[in-house]
Design a protein around this motif. Structure first.
Motif, mmCIF file in Angstrom:
data_model
loop_
_atom_site.group_PDB
_atom_site.id
_atom_site.type_symbol
_atom_site.label_atom_id
_atom_site.label_comp_id
_atom_site.label_asym_id
_atom_site.label_seq_id
_atom_site.Cartn_x
_atom_site.Cartn_y
_atom_site.Cartn_z
ATOM 1 N N SER A 81 0.862 -1.175 0.000
ATOM 2 C CA SER A 81 0.000 0.000 0.000
ATOM 3 C C SER A 81 0.902 1.230 0.000
ATOM 4 C CB SER A 81 -0.890 -0.024 1.241
ATOM 5 O OG SER A 81 -1.700 1.118 1.263
ATOM 6 N N ILE A 83 1.898 5.365 -1.643
ATOM 7 C CA ILE A 83 1.532 6.627 -2.264
ATOM 8 C C ILE A 83 2.589 6.853 -3.332
ATOM 9 C CG2 ILE A 83 1.309 9.117 -1.943
ATOM 10 C CD1 ILE A 83 0.692 8.449 1.044
ATOM 11 N N ASN A 156 5.542 4.065 1.437
ATOM 12 C CA ASN A 156 4.418 3.344 2.025
ATOM 13 C C ASN A 156 3.411 4.295 2.658
ATOM 14 O OD1 ASN A 156 6.851 1.273 2.289
ATOM 15 N ND2 ASN A 156 4.936 0.149 2.104
ATOM 16 N N ARG A 157 2.145 3.907 2.561
ATOM 17 C CA ARG A 157 1.081 4.661 3.224
ATOM 18 C C ARG A 157 1.231 4.511 4.735
ATOM 19 N NH1 ARG A 157 -3.027 6.787 0.731
ATOM 20 N NH2 ARG A 157 -3.402 6.322 -1.447
ATOM 21 N N SER A 158 0.662 5.463 5.450
ATOM 22 C CA SER A 158 0.665 5.401 6.909
ATOM 23 C C SER A 158 -0.272 4.300 7.364
ATOM 24 C CB SER A 158 0.182 6.724 7.500
ATOM 25 O OG SER A 158 1.026 7.768 7.120
#
Length: 173
Positions: A81, A83, A156-158
């Motif tokens: 996942s 961004i 990576n997304r949070s």
């Protein structure tokens, strides 16, 4: 198959050359590469988009990158996942009568007009690769005079945390 690989490296001269040389020796074509310093000025983050024949080849390159002295961390983030964004500057040929039509198109993509000349407009668009490609395709009929793209940069997304009624923390992706 396209893969997105990120690497944290020491911010010193020659590192980019050594790492791109590793890709060249393995006969990988780098589709795009972005490099910039991180929150720590001694560390740079590199994002590579490469075309690979198989996962074995990608894993082999990652192992080779880990062996480089200046490489601190390497990760294939393609299936995670993330961004991911890129920036494009697009100069198109337009008459004054076409500017309103182009402005409406630009607004749809949340792009911005950054320069207007007598017979041209320069636009800026930021987003995922598909969004950038879609805008470029729609602008082609006007005539693209110049095009510059940054390439993909990603991380990576949070991880989101939610409080459950019994006060335990649960991780939600």
């Amino acid at each position: 198959m396209k893969r997105i690989i990120t690497a944290h490296v020491n911010n010193s001269s020659g590192v980019l050359n050594r790492i791109t040389g590793l890709f060249a020796r393995r006969q990988y074509n780098i589709d795009s590469i972005t490099v910039g310093i991180t929150e720590n000025p001694r560390v740079s983050r590199m994002t590579f988009v490469v075309v690979a024949d198989s996962m074995d080849n990608v894993e082999q390159v990652i192992k080779q990158l880990h062996k480089q002295v200046d490489v601190l961390k390497v990760k294939d983030v393609t299936d995670e996942s993330i961004i991911a964004r890129e920036l494009a500057l697009i100069k198109i040929i337009v008459s004054p009568q076409q500017r309103g039509e182009v402005a409406a198109l630009v607004n749809t993509f949340r792009a911005t007009t950054i320069d207007i000349g007598r017979d041209s407009m320069t636009l800026q668009v930021t987003g995922d690769t598909q969004k950038v490609e879609a805008l470029i395709d729609l602008l082609r009929p006007y005539g693209i005079k110049e095009l510059a793209r940054t390439g993909v940069t990603a991380f990576n997304r949070s991880t989101k945390q939610a409080q459950e009624p019994n006060s335990r923390l649960t991780l939600i992706n």
